[in-house]
Structure formats: structure tokens, C-alpha cells
Scaffold this motif. Structure first.
Motif, PDB file in Angstrom:
ATOM      1  N   GLY A 119      -1.510  21.147   2.425  1.00 53.49           N
ATOM      2  CA  GLY A 119      -0.529  20.096   2.195  1.00 53.49           C
ATOM      3  C   GLY A 119      -0.964  18.827   2.902  1.00 53.49           C
ATOM      4  O   GLY A 119      -1.809  18.856   3.793  1.00 53.49           O
ATOM      5  N   GLU A 129      -2.139  19.651   6.500  1.00 54.32           N
ATOM      6  CA  GLU A 129      -1.687  20.966   6.947  1.00 54.32           C
ATOM      7  C   GLU A 129      -2.410  22.027   6.145  1.00 54.32           C
ATOM      8  O   GLU A 129      -2.401  21.991   4.912  1.00 54.32           O
ATOM      9  CB  GLU A 129      -0.172  21.079   6.778  1.00 54.32           C
ATOM     10  N   ASP A 159       0.683  14.860   4.283  1.00 53.84           N
ATOM     11  CA  ASP A 159       1.736  13.861   4.417  1.00 53.84           C
ATOM     12  C   ASP A 159       1.068  12.510   4.619  1.00 53.84           C
ATOM     13  O   ASP A 159       0.432  12.282   5.655  1.00 53.84           O
ATOM     14  CB  ASP A 159       2.647  14.187   5.594  1.00 53.84           C
ATOM     15  N   MET A 214       6.512  20.595   5.256  1.00 45.88           N
ATOM     16  CA  MET A 214       5.549  19.962   4.365  1.00 45.88           C
ATOM     17  C   MET A 214       5.255  20.911   3.204  1.00 45.88           C
ATOM     18  O   MET A 214       5.033  22.093   3.416  1.00 45.88           O
ATOM     19  CB  MET A 214       4.273  19.655   5.150  1.00 45.88           C
ATOM     20  N   GLU A 215       5.268  20.380   2.020  1.00 39.16           N
ATOM     21  CA  GLU A 215       4.931  21.169   0.829  1.00 39.16           C
ATOM     22  C   GLU A 215       3.423  21.397   0.805  1.00 39.16           C
ATOM     23  O   GLU A 215       2.647  20.469   1.020  1.00 39.16           O
ATOM     24  CB  GLU A 215       5.341  20.419  -0.441  1.00 39.16           C
ATOM     25  N   ARG A 216       3.029  22.639   0.556  1.00 40.78           N
ATOM     26  CA  ARG A 216       1.604  22.958   0.445  1.00 40.78           C
ATOM     27  C   ARG A 216       1.313  23.505  -0.948  1.00 40.78           C
ATOM     28  O   ARG A 216       2.165  24.121  -1.571  1.00 40.78           O
ATOM     29  CB  ARG A 216       1.200  23.978   1.510  1.00 40.78           C
ATOM     30  N   THR A 217       0.087  23.268  -1.399  1.00 37.63           N
ATOM     31  CA  THR A 217      -0.380  23.752  -2.692  1.00 37.63           C
ATOM     32  C   THR A 217      -1.321  24.923  -2.460  1.00 37.63           C
ATOM     33  O   THR A 217      -2.222  24.846  -1.619  1.00 37.63           O
ATOM     34  CB  THR A 217      -1.139  22.636  -3.438  1.00 37.63           C
ATOM     35  N   THR A 218      -1.120  26.010  -3.191  1.00 36.11           N
ATOM     36  CA  THR A 218      -2.005  27.167  -3.085  1.00 36.11           C
ATOM     37  C   THR A 218      -3.401  26.785  -3.557  1.00 36.11           C
ATOM     38  O   THR A 218      -3.554  26.076  -4.559  1.00 36.11           O
ATOM     39  CB  THR A 218      -1.467  28.329  -3.938  1.00 36.11           C
ATOM     40  N   SER A 242      -3.232  27.794   1.533  1.00 30.37           N
ATOM     41  CA  SER A 242      -2.613  26.612   0.940  1.00 30.37           C
ATOM     42  C   SER A 242      -2.922  25.374   1.775  1.00 30.37           C
ATOM     43  O   SER A 242      -3.286  25.472   2.945  1.00 30.37           O
ATOM     44  CB  SER A 242      -1.097  26.801   0.812  1.00 30.37           C
ATOM     45  N   GLN A 252      -2.462  21.950  11.690  1.00 26.43           N
ATOM     46  CA  GLN A 252      -2.302  20.567  11.256  1.00 26.43           C
ATOM     47  C   GLN A 252      -3.448  19.746  11.826  1.00 26.43           C
ATOM     48  O   GLN A 252      -3.769  19.866  13.009  1.00 26.43           O
ATOM     49  CB  GLN A 252      -0.965  19.989  11.725  1.00 26.43           C
ATOM     50  N   GLU A 264      -2.990  26.182   5.674  1.00 29.17           N
ATOM     51  CA  GLU A 264      -2.614  27.566   5.965  1.00 29.17           C
ATOM     52  C   GLU A 264      -3.835  28.443   5.742  1.00 29.17           C
ATOM     53  O   GLU A 264      -4.361  28.531   4.633  1.00 29.17           O
ATOM     54  CB  GLU A 264      -1.469  28.019   5.063  1.00 29.17           C
TER      55      GLU A 264
END
Length: 68
Positions: free
Chosen positions: A15, A24, A17, A1-5, A13, A33, A26
Motif C-alpha cells: 500500500g 506499507e 499513502d 492503509m489500503e493494500r493491494t495483493t 500486499s 512501513q 506486508e
């Protein structure tokens, strides 16, 4: 899954879906998740003045989660 800082002292970060409604996150100490999270919650999280505070009050202890 792409995460944004994100700009936060605890979070690195985030993300999302939309198909599985999985958020998700971090953290400094791991990736978690959160399940069955509506997309508007993700949108509000990403636009909150404090991402960490929003997560604490509106996501933690509300949605089921797992550390990955």
C-alpha cells in the motif's frame, strides 16, 4: 492503509499513502512501513516483473522503515 495483493513468494500486499509518502509492505512474517518514499518508486514497484526483487534492490536499506 489500503493494500493491494501482489504476486510474490515473500510479499503479500503493498500500500502507499501519497500524503505522508509512506509505503506499507506486508511480508509473510510481518508488516513494515518505509518512509519518505517517492510515488514513482511505488509505481515502479507495483509494475516490476518481480516485486520482491525490486523491493530488495530499490527500497530495502535505502529508506528508513519500522515494523508495525
Amino acid at each position: 492503509m489500503e493494500r493491494t495483493t501482489v504476486s510474490s513468494s515473500n510479499l503479500v500486499s503493498v500500500g502507499y499513502d501519497s500524503d505522508s509518502m509512506t509505503l506499507e509492505v506486508e511480508f509473510n512474517n510481518g508488516i513494515y512501513q518505509y518512509y519518505d518514499v517517492p510515488e514513482y518508486i511505488y509505481d515502479e514497484l507495483m509494475n516490476a516483473p518481480s516485486v520482491g526483487s525490486y523491493l530488495h534492490h530499490n527500497i530495502k536499506n535505502i529508506f528508513s522503515f519500522a515494523q508495525i
